[in-house]
Design an enzyme around this catalytic site. Structure first.
Site, PDB file in Angstrom:
ATOM      1  N   GLU A 630     -11.016 -39.568 -37.016  1.00 40.12           N
ATOM      2  CA  GLU A 630     -10.484 -39.724 -35.463  1.00 40.12           C
ATOM      3  C   GLU A 630     -10.088 -38.340 -35.196  1.00 40.12           C
ATOM      4  OE1 GLU A 630      -8.119 -43.075 -34.648  1.00 40.12           O
ATOM      5  OE2 GLU A 630      -8.870 -44.202 -36.041  1.00 40.12           O
ATOM      6  N   GLY A 631     -10.191 -38.096 -33.756  1.00 43.74           N
ATOM      7  CA  GLY A 631      -9.771 -36.850 -33.208  1.00 43.74           C
ATOM      8  C   GLY A 631     -10.422 -35.722 -33.403  1.00 43.74           C
ATOM      9  N   ASP A 655     -22.431 -40.733 -26.647  1.00 45.28           N
ATOM     10  CA  ASP A 655     -21.835 -40.969 -27.957  1.00 45.28           C
ATOM     11  C   ASP A 655     -22.306 -42.355 -28.326  1.00 45.28           C
ATOM     12  OD1 ASP A 655     -20.476 -38.575 -27.294  1.00 45.28           O
ATOM     13  OD2 ASP A 655     -18.379 -39.860 -27.138  1.00 45.28           O
TER      14      ASP A 655
END
Length: 944
Positions: A630-631, A655
């Protein structure tokens, strides 16, 4: 009240003890350290914003001096459980940045006036700088530092606030060393660390004395409610407590009437005595409540708070010693307390570490003030904070030297060497399951996920109470293991070209990566659905009615401080006979930020109800296990959304489309405005792509991304207005029919990608301002025609660079696609790499770059243009920032052979040396969710 009398006759030392303005937890531990310093005969001046009683209820001594001063503001809260990140940074700027010179002058003068021997900070940044300016040594004593906390806030607030984090870290760098408390966060601004035990206030009264004073019988259960800043309009009710329970309330309002089974404590009550006399505690995790619950082995029922970034470290320690029970915010507010309280009193907290940290810290401070050196003999020098960030947090380095980062903080490091052979080493067949539909395709991560399901099923069969983390316990009890389970898989994606130009209609090229998210789903009749205890309690009053329920377990939740479980009645998605609106759903999930992640999963059910009219009459259990970090800008959330849509509605954005429609080792070509997949582009066998994580957490929710998008739409509006004026202006007679038609088309321009670069340069570039205020733009053009973003009248927006980017990016992506499909030549890779470099620097001109991603691109260039690389005809040829920018991952293009892998490893090594952060390397590709399909599985031999 304890009267402190000195036991020493030595010359007293003078300590200036600065306390942060964030909550009472800091003040309560400062009291304990200060108490021991005064017992040794020393003088302590406490600089604080906390009420006097916090100190005077414990210490009554002429050697204690209280000076009321607020020199930092901590975290500004919207309510008892929510931090306003932007307001926190703005408040800190008002409190400590704008008046900084005045503060420093005042503090230096004061420190010299009291003849301080040592400055102690918990953990006020400017105190360390003031001490240095006054020529006095300083020490910090804390479990977290504000550079760590605020660095995450900068992601949301925008880079204009980064200077705050840099200044705080620079202030801390003047500190000699850190006295580090248990449950600590990473604090990279400190080079030297001395660890001490828990700092805990001692007891004044026995359990029996306290309960007698409160009127609580020994056979009654007592919970202490330690929850300051209760929600407005919310009231405690008698039914919140099970029969035979009473609750003492800390920090309650004097204006509120309390039910008979609730007891309000006076504001100056000595809470450690009450904590030790209770059977459990209910509240928010802060250092004071955490340390005293640990010390007195009190089970702690806690409610997660969002953006309190020190909380996960305290929570993990609390749960490690069997002392924590997490309560869902909804159940706190609705009074569904019983299952949590009953679970808490069944625990056996087992912390056996030291609790004399106050005494130990005081001794270290005394020795330091007397001249002892606790710091290492590392050479001094100017220090600068670099943009090197682990999980979104800034790390500091010294010029030409690296500050040590604790080994435990680094996540498991991926090893690029040998990974290429991993795919050929297929994991053993998981014989526990019969695959009724679909094919795992030999994917190692899918086989590993099936193995984890088998392990969870076996754990459920054993019915043994182990020390496993809560998410595994919840996962083991999630499914009816004798029933069929559906498994889907969706990869993350690497943005090779296109990025933020997607919303301007540009062509984008995306590659599905090796890392993927798996979801296991089971549906059951409500009568057969297993319910968690709090859900049972919620349904108890209406047990005749069987309501379909959704239960979700997310593995790996602790890495991002989110609740590992989520449940809801599926009827919550109904508004009469129709599904609720998407806006109502957003508000529903926003009520508890620690569980907001569940919107990515549960929201897909609402989409199926709304768009396809699907009616859900069965309960649904979902287990989520994501290998997509994540991130990092590789679409971890999109992979999750796609999996839940794998047999449902299409998603329609870049995405999700890549996760759903992508094919292994190919680039998916698409436009997102309007959404359309144009097919796949083969990656030539001699070309390879890698991704390297910069360590700077990426967020498209940040204000920088939003400001750039607004600037882009402002630019389009200005171009449209200019074209309309030209087509009707004084020079109209000079234009032929084709020229007027062209201007008319541009006056109704739908997407900037449809404007060719030569028209942009030849007609419009000089009409675009570099920047414009929101107010000025709206006066002239009314609006920017974007339903997603809102213009702030006071904000200054860049216009020219954000407008130019999609115009040229679409051209670059089209050229990139054409080059990939062209005949192989010596210049092909160089041209592809040049297009990526141009894209990267265009991001930077828009304000969406970062020091970390720039450094990685520079390392690729250094490698590309080195003598060794030129002599070997080169291996790496280009790189660019990806996705929404402002950090995240860098995409690299190079030759597909072993020399390129070696250079990627060298870049990884150099970045690690330069920043202290070893970046994750994304390598390889895998099929999208559509190509993978789904598995339908059933356990072969279920233990009855």
């Amino acid at each position: 009240m304890e009267v402190i009398v000195s036991s020493k006759q030595q010359q007293p030392l003078v300590f200036a003890y600065y306390v942060t303005g964030h909550g009472f937890g800091h003040a309560t531990r400062v009291v304990e350290v200060a108490r021991h310093l005064i017992l040794e005969g020393h003088i302590v001046h406490v600089v604080t914003a906390a009420p006097d009683f916090v100190y005077t209820s414990v210490i009554q001594s002429p050697r204690l001096f209280l000076r009321k001063e607020l020199l930092d503001c901590g975290a500004v809260q919207c309510d008892a459980l929510t931090v306003d990140r932007i307001a926190s940074l703005e408040k800190y700027s008002e409190t400590a940045v704008i008046p900084r010179e005045t503060i420093l002058a005042t503090e230096v003068k004061w420190l010299r006036s009291i003849k301080a021997d040592l400055v102690v900070s918990d953990v006020v940044p400017v105190a360390c700088r003031a001490a240095a300016d006054a020529g006095i040594r300083s020490v910090c004593c804390t479990n977290f530092s504000w550079d760590f906390i605020y660095a995450e806030y900068v992601v949301d607030a925008g880079s204009q606030h980064r200077s705050i984090v840099l200044q705080i870290a620079e202030d801390y760098s003047h500190c000699e060393f850190l006295i580090r408390l248990p449950g600590y966060c990473p604090m990279p601004a400190f080079r030297d660390v001395v660890d001490v035990p828990l700092v805990v206030r001692g007891l004044h009264k026995s359990r029996a004395e306290v309960r007698k004073e409160l009127g609580v019988e020994e056979d009654e259960k007592l919970v202490i409610f330690n929850f300051g800043g209760q929600p407005a309009g919310w009231k405690l009710q008698e039914v919140f407590l099970p029969p035979g329970w009473k609750c003492v309330v800390c920090g309650g309002s004097d204006k509120e009437d309390y039910p008979p089974n609730f007891i309000k404590l006076p504001k100056d009550a000595y809470t450690p005595d009450v904590i030790a006399a209770s059977d459990c505690m209910l509240g928010k995790i802060g250092y004071g409540t955490f340390s005293e619950a640990m010390a007195y082995k009190l089970p702690f029922v806690f409610v997660r708070r969002d953006y309190f970034n020190e909380e996960p470290f305290l929570r993990n320690m609390l749960e490690h010693f069997h002392g924590g029970v997490e309560m869902i915010r909804r159940d706190l507010l609705t009074g569904c307390w019983q299952p949590y309280l009953e679970r808490a009193i069944s625990l056996k907290p087992c912390y056996d570490g030291g609790v004399n940290g106050g005494e130990v810290a005081a001794r270290i401070l005394q020795d330091t003030a007397l001249g002892k050196n606790h710091a290492s003999d590392k050479p001094c020098g100017a220090r600068r904070l670099r943009d090197a960030i682990v999980l979104g947090y800034q790390l500091q380095r010294v010029n030409n030297r690296i500050i040590g980062i604790p080994d435990w903080y680094n996540l498991a490091e991926n090893k690029l060497v040998g990974r290429s052979s991993e795919g050929s080493q297929i994991l053993r067949e998981v014989e526990d399951y019969e695959i009724l539909h679909g094919d795992p395709q030999g994917l190692p991560d899918t086989m590993a996920f099936l193995k984890s399901l088998a392990d969870l099923g076996a754990r459920h069969d054993s019915k043994k109470d182990t020390d496993e983390v809560r998410e595994n316990l919840a996962a083991a009890g999630l499914f009816n293991w004798e029933e069929e389970i559906f498994v889907a898989r969706a990869p993350g994606r690497l943005d090779v070209m296109g990025g933020i130009a997607d919303y301007s209609g540009s062509l984008v090229l995306q590659m599905p990566i090796r890392e993927a998210c798996h979801v296991a789903v089971q549906k059951n009749h409500p009568a057969k659905q297993k319910l968690w205890k709090h859900a049972q309690a919620r349904h108890h009053a209406d047990h005749e009615k069987l309501t379909p329920i959704l239960e979700i377990v997310s593995l790996g939740s602790d890495l991002n401080n989110r609740g590992p479980t989520f449940d809801m009645d599926l009827s919550d998605f109904n508004d009469g006979e129709k599904p609720i609106s998407y806006e109502a759903a957003r508000k529903y999930f926003a009520k508890d930020p620690s569980q907001k992640w569940a919107a990515y999963v549960a929201g897909t059910i609402l989409v199926l109800m709304t768009e396809l009219g699907v009616c859900f009459e069965n309960s649904i259990s979902i287990l989520v296990s994501s290998g997509v970090p994540e991130g990092k800008g590789v679409s971890s959330s999109a992979a999750l959304e796609v999996e839940n849509h794998v047999v449902g509605a299409p998603c329609g954005v870049m995405d999700q489309m890549t996760s759903a429609c992508g094919e292994a080792n190919k680039l998916l070509a698409m436009v997102c405005q309007p959404a359309e997949v144009l097919g796949v582009v083969d990656i030539p066998s001699h070309v390879r792509f890698w991704g390297i994580d910069s360590g700077l957490r990426h967020s498209v929710g940040g204000s920088d991304y939003g400001s750039v998008r607004i600037g882009t739409y402002m630019g389009r509006k200005i171009i449209k207005s200019t074209a309309a004026g030209l087509s009707k202006g004084n020079n109209k007679d000079d234009l032929d029919k084709d020229g007027i038609e062209l201007l008319n088309n541009e006056a109704s321009l739908d997407y900037l990608c449809n404007l060719p670069p030569h028209r942009y340069e030849g007609v419009y570039v000089d009409k675009l301002p570099e920047t414009v205020s929101g107010e000025e733009f709206m006066k002239k053009y009314a609006n920017h025609e974007d339903s997603v973003t809102t213009i702030d009248p006071k904000h200054i927006y860049a216009v020219k660079a954000p407008t130019r980017h999609p115009v040229y990016e679409n051209f670059r992506v089209e050229a990139f696609k054409a080059l990939l499909t062209a005949t192989t030549s010596d210049g092909q890779l160089s041209a592809l790499g040049e297009l990526m470099y141009q894209c990267h620097y265009s991001y930077g001109s828009c304000g969406l770059g970062s020091d970390g991603t720039d450094r990685l691109v520079e390392l690729v260039q250094e490698m590309q243009h080195s003598k060794a690389s030129k002599s070997e005809n080169g291996t790496l040829h280009g790189a660019k920032i990806t996705g929404g920018g402002s950090g995240g991952t860098v995409c690299i293009i190079g030759k597909n052979f072993v020399g390129s892998n070696e250079q990627i490893l060298e870049i990884q090594r150099r970045y690690h040396v330069a920043t202290g952060f070893k970046p994750y390397v994304f390598e390889g590709s895998s099929p999208g969710a559509g190509e993978f399909g789904y598995l339908r599985i059933r356990r072969r031999n279920v233990t009855e």
